[in-house]
Design an enzyme around this catalytic site. Structure first.
Site, PDB file in Angstrom:
ATOM      1  N   CYS A  38       5.397   8.212  -6.559  1.00  0.00           N
ATOM      2  CA  CYS A  38       5.482   7.744  -7.951  1.00  0.00           C
ATOM      3  C   CYS A  38       4.093   7.375  -8.474  1.00  0.00           C
ATOM      4  O   CYS A  38       3.542   6.329  -8.120  1.00  0.00           O
ATOM      5  CB  CYS A  38       6.416   6.536  -8.004  1.00  0.00           C
ATOM      6  N   CYS A  41       3.761   4.066 -10.277  1.00  0.00           N
ATOM      7  CA  CYS A  41       3.809   2.956  -9.313  1.00  0.00           C
ATOM      8  C   CYS A  41       2.398   2.649  -8.799  1.00  0.00           C
ATOM      9  O   CYS A  41       1.987   1.488  -8.696  1.00  0.00           O
ATOM     10  CB  CYS A  41       4.701   3.304  -8.123  1.00  0.00           C
TER      11      CYS A  41
END
Length: 290
Positions: A38, A41
């Protein structure tokens, strides 16, 4: 694991119970649900770490790798990443999904997290800052108050002596330096004593402006060059003084039985072997000698 105790990785349901749920009864815990694939993230994680560290222990940051901790993800119904949840008193109380700007994250935290206490400088640190700014009288007043409570504080005594020296109280400054006990402040004490020596020498020298005028008329006026360097040392203008002393040594190393060389070594001791000026000018002196 992070180097700071405020930020940690969570592993397993038992780890989540201990590190997040139990900790949240003492301090709010911000849980960052993330995954290695991700990209948002990874962009958010350093920002969360910076925010957590800014709270200086009033906020904890727990990181949950969703690719590994499937049970925790299922328990809290995490559906998108990144997801950030704030826990307090064992319960999730706020949070957000997706990357957010710092201002939005801090606004979310503000009602729930106590702001860290403002840093309070110790009196000695305040006095050192004032001295560095040339505010000697203010530094001296702080040091007097500090020494009235702890008259054996070596660092405070040395700085107090330097304040006295700056206003010409050389005898009193030396008395204060003589009161410093032990070897803990050996380098600072040697520097202060050297400063007194230079200030005493300056008292018997012509004014710096006159010496500069003499050098303007005759750049090879060795006496004026040396005496101006002493003025510079007394005013802690170390780089200018070292440069002048080195030039004098190269031009006339026999001046006053090697006085420029002796003074260079004295300044090296004053500043300490790790000082960048000492490193540079020790090398230049070596090259001049050999």
């Amino acid at each position: 694991m992070s180097d700071t105790p405020y930020i940690f990785d969570v592993s397993g349901a038992a780890g989540f119970e201990q590190l997040v749920i139990e900790n949240s009864f003492h301090k709010p815990v911000l849980v960052d649900f993330w995954a290695d694939w991700c990209a948002p993230c990874k962009a958010l994680m350093p920002l969360l770490a910076q925010i957590a560290e800014s709270y200086q222990g009033e906020l904890l940051l727990a990181k949950v790798n969703c690719d590994v901790e499937h049970d925790i993800v299922a328990r809290f119904g995490i559906r998108s990443l990144p997801t950030v949840v704030l826990f307090k008193n064992g319960q999730p109380i706020d949070g957000f999904a997706g990357a957010q700007p710092e201002s939005a994250i801090r606004a979310m935290l503000e009602p729930h997290v106590q702001a860290p206490a403002p840093a309070v400088n110790a009196p000695l640190e305040d006095a050192q800052a004032l001295f560095a700014e040339g505010r000697f009288a203010e530094a001296e007043n702080l040091l007097k108050a500090l020494l009235s409570e702890d008259n054996g504080n070596g660092a405070a005594l040395i700085l107090y002596a330097r304040c006295l020296a700056e206003r010409g109280e050389l005898g009193e400054a030396e008395t204060v330096l003589n009161a410093v006990q032990g070897d803990e402040h050996k380098q600072a004490l040697a520097a202060a004593r050297a400063q007194l020596t230079f200030l005493r020498q300056v008292a018997d020298l012509p004014e710096a402006a006159l010496l500069k005028s003499r050098l303007a008329q005759n750049p090879e006026d060795d006496e004026a060059a040396y005496q101006l360097a002493i003025h510079q040392l007394a005013r802690q203008q170390y780089e200018a003084a070292l440069e002048a002393l080195l030039k004098l040594f190269v031009r006339n190393r026999g001046y006053q039985n090697g006085l420029p060389h002796q003074t260079l070594l004295q300044v090296f001791e004053l500043l300490g072997g790790d000082h960048p000026l000492v490193t540079a000018y020790r090398r230049k002196l070596y090259q001049a000698l050999y």
